[in-house]
Enzyme design. Structure first.
Site, PDB file in Angstrom:
ATOM      1  N   LYS A 126       0.865  -1.192   0.000  1.00 21.33           N
ATOM      2  CA  LYS A 126       0.000   0.000   0.000  1.00 21.33           C
ATOM      3  C   LYS A 126       0.889   1.225   0.000  1.00 21.33           C
ATOM      4  O   LYS A 126       2.023   1.177   0.461  1.00 21.33           O
ATOM      5  CB  LYS A 126      -0.879   0.018   1.260  1.00 21.33           C
ATOM      6  CG  LYS A 126      -2.134   0.846   1.094  1.00 21.33           C
ATOM      7  CD  LYS A 126      -3.225   0.049   0.393  1.00 21.33           C
ATOM      8  CE  LYS A 126      -4.424   0.903   0.071  1.00 21.33           C
ATOM      9  NZ  LYS A 126      -5.560   0.056  -0.359  1.00 21.33           N
ATOM     10  N   ASP A 166      -7.018   4.318  -4.455  1.00 32.43           N
ATOM     11  CA  ASP A 166      -7.718   4.115  -3.183  1.00 32.43           C
ATOM     12  C   ASP A 166      -8.382   5.470  -2.923  1.00 32.43           C
ATOM     13  O   ASP A 166      -8.578   6.251  -3.869  1.00 32.43           O
ATOM     14  CB  ASP A 166      -6.731   3.706  -2.073  1.00 32.43           C
ATOM     15  CG  ASP A 166      -7.407   3.200  -0.802  1.00 32.43           C
ATOM     16  OD1 ASP A 166      -7.780   2.028  -0.742  1.00 32.43           O
ATOM     17  OD2 ASP A 166      -7.598   4.008   0.149  1.00 32.43           O
TER      18      ASP A 166
END
Ligand code: 2IT
Length: 450
Positions: A126, A166
């Site tokens: 991430k 995201d």
């Protein structure tokens, strides 16, 4: 269980300033006991849990950029490459003012198990920045994305690490990021990012995938319990990409979406969010980008009620609560109100929306929880399918991608059921997802040596 307790204690000691990361570690390790107990000697011998909670690499970098007034600004960029036992690192980028290392590590840790559940060859990662695109102009966002990629490009690659979007990173940001990657490397390597626009290597159904996938998994869960979406009421939070896809599919399947929400409050639409109202959600993102109140615009246009400053949880009776906004949206107080309102299902579409204490409370009241790692895995799953199309230099039809997404979500339910049956657990999908996701990663880590 001693091994798990020791590793949680060690992780707490080493990461005491990272509450979100510790929350997910406690949640995941706290529920994989049956598998760890059965395989403790081997897992201990090769320090699998100790290795699991330590990211392979944590990259933190400076992102200088210039705003429209000619002022130089500096943000912090992150990429945490957590685990590549199953495949190249894979996971989104989040641009939001509250992003820090703890947030990126929690998201990266969750991503390992989520990606494992998709059954595609994807590791977990991430990244992101504390840069917040809200209220910024397109040119400011472009300059920021170019600067971000000028540092990130050296750490990513189609077989190495494949970022996507995201919160705060959508098609506009991904376009700017991809353009800069291409400019720096001189190569059109489409598989280096996913969530790209359709005109340059994106996949059909990727925008819908997170919400659709959650609805498909919910269908399988309801089917297993002899129930169905038809006629059910839904309480959603957020109005971004995940909420949009979920509302679109749920309304198409005969469910009624009663709420949407944001930082400013929530709207209650007794007639349900469906049809052109779902399309209006895209316009709401434009309004938000312009700093306008998107929810009151919805309420005004569709004669819905707007409740400023409030959350929908426990204020609106619904069969299914579906958080689609951000982490830690639901704590014990909200969970108690939800139970009082007669909630039957919690389908987590945002990552880690529920505190561990609220999960325990809801489970004790027999609320069926579809955990985020399983419920929102459709997003990264279609990212994996985008990578496959990019490698093959092909474009699949929407029907083909949608059918594969459905199959993947079905497979996730099957994997959860398999471990639930194997360890004779109740119908606990939280444990099911964590054990099934971890099992495969542990197998691969053991096979590849230390
Ligand atoms: O949380 C997530 O799974 C995502 N933001 C999507 C990640 C991806 O690589 O598509």
């Amino acid at each position: 269980m001693d091994y798990i307790k020791e590793v949680i204690a060690m992780t707490e000691q080493k990461n005491s300033s990272q509450p979100e990361f510790l929350q997910t570690v406690r949640e995941v390790l706290g529920s994989i006991g049956p598998f760890v107990d059965e395989n403790e000697a081997e897992l201990r011998k090769y320090s699998v849990l100790e290795r699991l909670v330590e990211p392979d690499r944590q990259i933190i970098f400076k992102v200088p950029w210039m705003d429209d007034n000619g002022v130089y600004c500096v943000n912090r960029g992150y990429r945490v490459q957590f685990n590549n036992a199953l495949g190249p690192y894979k996971g989104g980028l989040r641009f939001r003012n509250n992003v820090n290392l703890s947030v990126i590590k929690f998201l990266g840790f969750e991503q390992i198990f989520k990606n494992s559940l998709t059954s595609l060859p994807l590791g977990g990662a991430k990244g992101g920045s504390d840069f917040d695109p809200r209220g910024k102009s397109d040119m400011e966002i472009m300059r920021f994305c170019q600067s971000f990629m000028t540092e990130l490009y050296r750490h990513i690659g189609a077989d190495l690490d494949v970022p996507a979007g995201d919160i705060g990173v959508g098609s506009r940001e991904l376009g700017f990021l991809y353009g800069q990657y291409k400019r720096i490397t001189g190569n059109f390597i489409s598989g280096v990012l996913t969530g790209k626009g359709l005109s340059y290597g994106g996949s059909l159904i990727r925008p819908e995938a997170t919400g659709y996938g959650a609805a498909y998994l919910l269908c399988d869960v309801l089917d297993h319990l002899g129930d169905s979406i038809e006629g059910k009421t839904f309480c959603l939070s957020g109005y971004g990409n995940a909420a949009w896809g979920a509302a679109k599919k749920i309304s198409a399947l005969g469910g009624k979406v009663l709420t949407l929400s944001g930082g400013e409050g929530y709207v209650y639409d007794k007639d349900g969010v469906s049809g052109e109202k779902v399309d209006f959600m895209e316009h709401m993102l434009t309004l938000r980008a312009e700093g306008k109140s998107a929810l009151s615009a919805y309420a005004e246009k569709y004669h819905a009620e707007f409740f400023p400053g409030e959350k929908p949880w426990g204020n609106v009776p619904a069969d299914v609560y579906m958080p689609c906004a951000c982490q830690n949206e639901i704590d014990v107080a909200e969970a108690e109100k939800m139970v009082d309102m007669g909630v039957k299902y919690l389908c987590e579409v945002s990552n880690m929306p529920t505190s561990n204490e609220a999960i325990a409370l809801l489970q004790s009241k027999n609320v069926v929880i579809l955990p985020a790692k399983a419920a929102n895995a459709g997003g990264v799953a279609v990212s994996g399918l985008e990578m496959a199309q990019n490698s093959a230099r092909l474009v699949w039809s929407a029907d083909k991608v949608d059918a594969k997404l459905k199959e993947i979500m079905h497979g996730i339910h099957e994997q959860m059921l398999e471990v639930i049956n194997l360890y004779k657990l109740p119908y606990d999908l939280v444990a099911g997802a964590n054990i099934a996701g971890f099992k495969k990663v542990a197998d691969a880590m053991l096979a590849q040596g230390v």
